[in-house]
Design a protein around this motif. Structure first.
Motif, mmCIF file in Angstrom:
data_model
loop_
_atom_site.group_PDB
_atom_site.id
_atom_site.type_symbol
_atom_site.label_atom_id
_atom_site.label_comp_id
_atom_site.label_asym_id
_atom_site.label_seq_id
_atom_site.Cartn_x
_atom_site.Cartn_y
_atom_site.Cartn_z
ATOM 1 N N PHE A 37 43.432 42.515 34.978
ATOM 2 C CA PHE A 37 44.205 42.093 36.179
ATOM 3 C C PHE A 37 43.438 42.182 37.418
ATOM 4 O O PHE A 37 42.437 43.128 37.529
ATOM 5 N N ARG A 38 43.550 41.378 38.545
ATOM 6 C CA ARG A 38 43.077 41.567 39.940
ATOM 7 C C ARG A 38 43.688 41.496 40.833
ATOM 8 O O ARG A 38 44.877 40.836 40.909
ATOM 9 N N HIS A 39 43.123 42.081 42.123
ATOM 10 C CA HIS A 39 44.051 41.966 43.210
ATOM 11 C C HIS A 39 43.103 41.968 44.291
ATOM 12 O O HIS A 39 42.217 42.851 44.594
ATOM 13 N N ALA A 40 43.446 40.788 45.135
ATOM 14 C CA ALA A 40 42.576 40.631 46.159
ATOM 15 C C ALA A 40 43.326 40.762 47.549
ATOM 16 O O ALA A 40 44.563 40.645 47.412
ATOM 17 N N PRO A 41 42.802 41.097 48.533
ATOM 18 C CA PRO A 41 43.448 41.412 49.864
ATOM 19 C C PRO A 41 44.366 39.903 50.232
ATOM 20 O O PRO A 41 43.829 38.755 50.309
ATOM 21 N N GLY A 42 45.650 40.194 50.513
ATOM 22 C CA GLY A 42 46.339 38.977 50.815
ATOM 23 C C GLY A 42 46.842 38.152 49.867
ATOM 24 O O GLY A 42 47.587 37.244 50.266
ATOM 25 N N LYS A 43 46.636 38.629 48.461
ATOM 26 C CA LYS A 43 46.906 37.496 47.444
ATOM 27 C C LYS A 43 47.823 38.513 46.604
ATOM 28 O O LYS A 43 47.666 39.817 46.529
ATOM 29 N N GLU A 44 48.518 37.858 45.844
ATOM 30 C CA GLU A 44 49.398 38.608 44.771
ATOM 31 C C GLU A 44 48.441 39.135 43.599
ATOM 32 O O GLU A 44 47.353 38.415 43.492
ATOM 33 N N HIS A 45 48.924 40.147 42.879
ATOM 34 C CA HIS A 45 48.356 40.619 41.731
ATOM 35 C C HIS A 45 48.269 39.599 40.686
ATOM 36 O O HIS A 45 49.383 38.658 40.427
ATOM 37 N N GLU A 46 47.104 39.507 40.017
ATOM 38 C CA GLU A 46 46.811 38.137 39.244
ATOM 39 C C GLU A 46 46.599 38.646 37.874
ATOM 40 O O GLU A 46 45.630 39.584 37.699
ATOM 41 N N ALA A 47 47.065 37.985 36.792
ATOM 42 C CA ALA A 47 46.786 38.265 35.070
ATOM 43 C C ALA A 47 45.641 37.402 35.161
ATOM 44 O O ALA A 47 45.646 36.377 35.272
ATOM 45 N N VAL A 48 44.296 38.095 34.781
ATOM 46 C CA VAL A 48 43.102 37.411 34.435
ATOM 47 C C VAL A 48 43.120 37.016 33.100
ATOM 48 O O VAL A 48 42.854 35.981 32.541
ATOM 49 N N SER A 49 43.108 38.097 32.172
ATOM 50 C CA SER A 49 43.138 37.754 30.774
ATOM 51 C C SER A 49 43.859 38.876 29.946
ATOM 52 O O SER A 49 43.716 39.984 30.502
ATOM 53 N N CYS A 50 44.113 38.592 28.856
ATOM 54 C CA CYS A 50 44.615 39.780 28.002
ATOM 55 C C CYS A 50 44.300 39.439 26.445
ATOM 56 O O CYS A 50 43.964 38.300 26.052
ATOM 57 N N ILE A 51 44.078 40.538 25.703
ATOM 58 C CA ILE A 51 43.843 40.564 24.374
ATOM 59 C C ILE A 51 44.660 41.424 23.566
ATOM 60 O O ILE A 51 45.068 42.231 23.899
ATOM 61 N N SER A 52 45.171 40.621 22.178
ATOM 62 C CA SER A 52 46.026 41.543 21.359
ATOM 63 C C SER A 52 45.188 42.648 20.621
ATOM 64 O O SER A 52 43.924 42.579 20.768
ATOM 65 N N LYS A 53 45.953 43.416 19.897
ATOM 66 C CA LYS A 53 45.242 44.588 19.474
ATOM 67 C C LYS A 53 44.332 44.170 18.477
ATOM 68 O O LYS A 53 43.333 44.847 18.087
ATOM 69 N N SER A 54 44.530 43.157 17.704
ATOM 70 C CA SER A 54 43.575 42.576 16.717
ATOM 71 C C SER A 54 42.568 41.695 17.244
ATOM 72 O O SER A 54 41.650 41.288 16.483
ATOM 73 N N GLY A 55 42.602 41.429 18.457
ATOM 74 C CA GLY A 55 41.779 40.392 19.131
ATOM 75 C C GLY A 55 41.818 38.970 18.685
ATOM 76 O O GLY A 55 41.263 38.076 19.304
ATOM 77 N N ARG A 56 42.984 38.798 17.745
ATOM 78 C CA ARG A 56 43.063 37.266 17.614
ATOM 79 C C ARG A 56 43.788 36.303 18.528
ATOM 80 O O ARG A 56 43.911 35.203 18.464
ATOM 81 N N THR A 57 44.710 37.107 19.350
ATOM 82 C CA THR A 57 45.460 36.396 20.334
ATOM 83 C C THR A 57 44.723 36.964 21.702
ATOM 84 O O THR A 57 44.745 37.874 22.015
ATOM 85 N N ILE A 58 44.280 35.743 22.596
ATOM 86 C CA ILE A 58 43.675 35.996 23.838
ATOM 87 C C ILE A 58 44.190 35.042 25.013
ATOM 88 O O ILE A 58 44.439 33.629 24.402
ATOM 89 N N ASN A 59 44.807 35.452 26.109
ATOM 90 C CA ASN A 59 45.101 34.351 26.911
ATOM 91 C C ASN A 59 44.356 34.832 28.359
ATOM 92 O O ASN A 59 43.800 35.643 28.760
ATOM 93 N N TYR A 60 44.443 33.600 28.834
ATOM 94 C CA TYR A 60 43.338 33.397 30.327
ATOM 95 C C TYR A 60 44.151 32.755 31.262
ATOM 96 O O TYR A 60 45.045 31.875 30.989
#
Length: 124
Positions: A37-60
């Motif tokens: 996740f990332r947080h920039a000044p003046g902006k909302e917290h943003e989800a950048v990417s996530c990965i499942s425990k197996s690595g088979r599911t990835i989101n951006y």
């Protein structure tokens, strides 16, 4: 004690690359999904990417799709975020987080352990 430690941030010029690392300890790494996740000044917290425990599911997020790549190395209990073609709007503090469960969700509310963050600044 469960810990997540980010590293790899820094100051780079537009178009350059960085690789962030998230080293996990104190829990069974292979049972948990990990998110960046990332947080920039003046902006909302943003989800950048996530990965499942197996690595088979990835989101951006749409803002980084095609430029960033997430991966995980169970032998090292580490998740990486390779960031290419960086833009000034990528400037933020980047956090990794772990959730109880193996499914990769983009909602920060579903992650219950967080690192301290690493600063990424993209500027000419």
């Amino acid at each position: 004690q469960l810990q997540l430690a980010e590293s790899g941030g820094g100051l780079v010029q537009p178009g350059w690359s960085l690789r962030l690392s998230c080293a996990a300890s104190g829990f069974t790494f292979e049972y948990r999904a990990i998110g960046w996740f990332r947080h920039a000044p003046g902006k909302e917290h943003e989800a950048v990417s996530c990965i499942s425990k197996s690595g088979r599911t990835i989101n951006y997020s749409d803002s980084v799709k095609g430029r960033f790549t997430i991966s995980r190395d169970s032998a090292k209990s580490t998740v990486y975020l390779q960031m290419n073609s960086l833009k000034p709007e990528d400037t933020a503090v980047y956090y990794c987080a772990s959730r109880t469960g193996g499914t990769a969700y983009s909602s920060a509310a579903l992650y219950n352990y967080w690192g301290q963050g690493t600063q990424v600044t993209v500027s000419s």
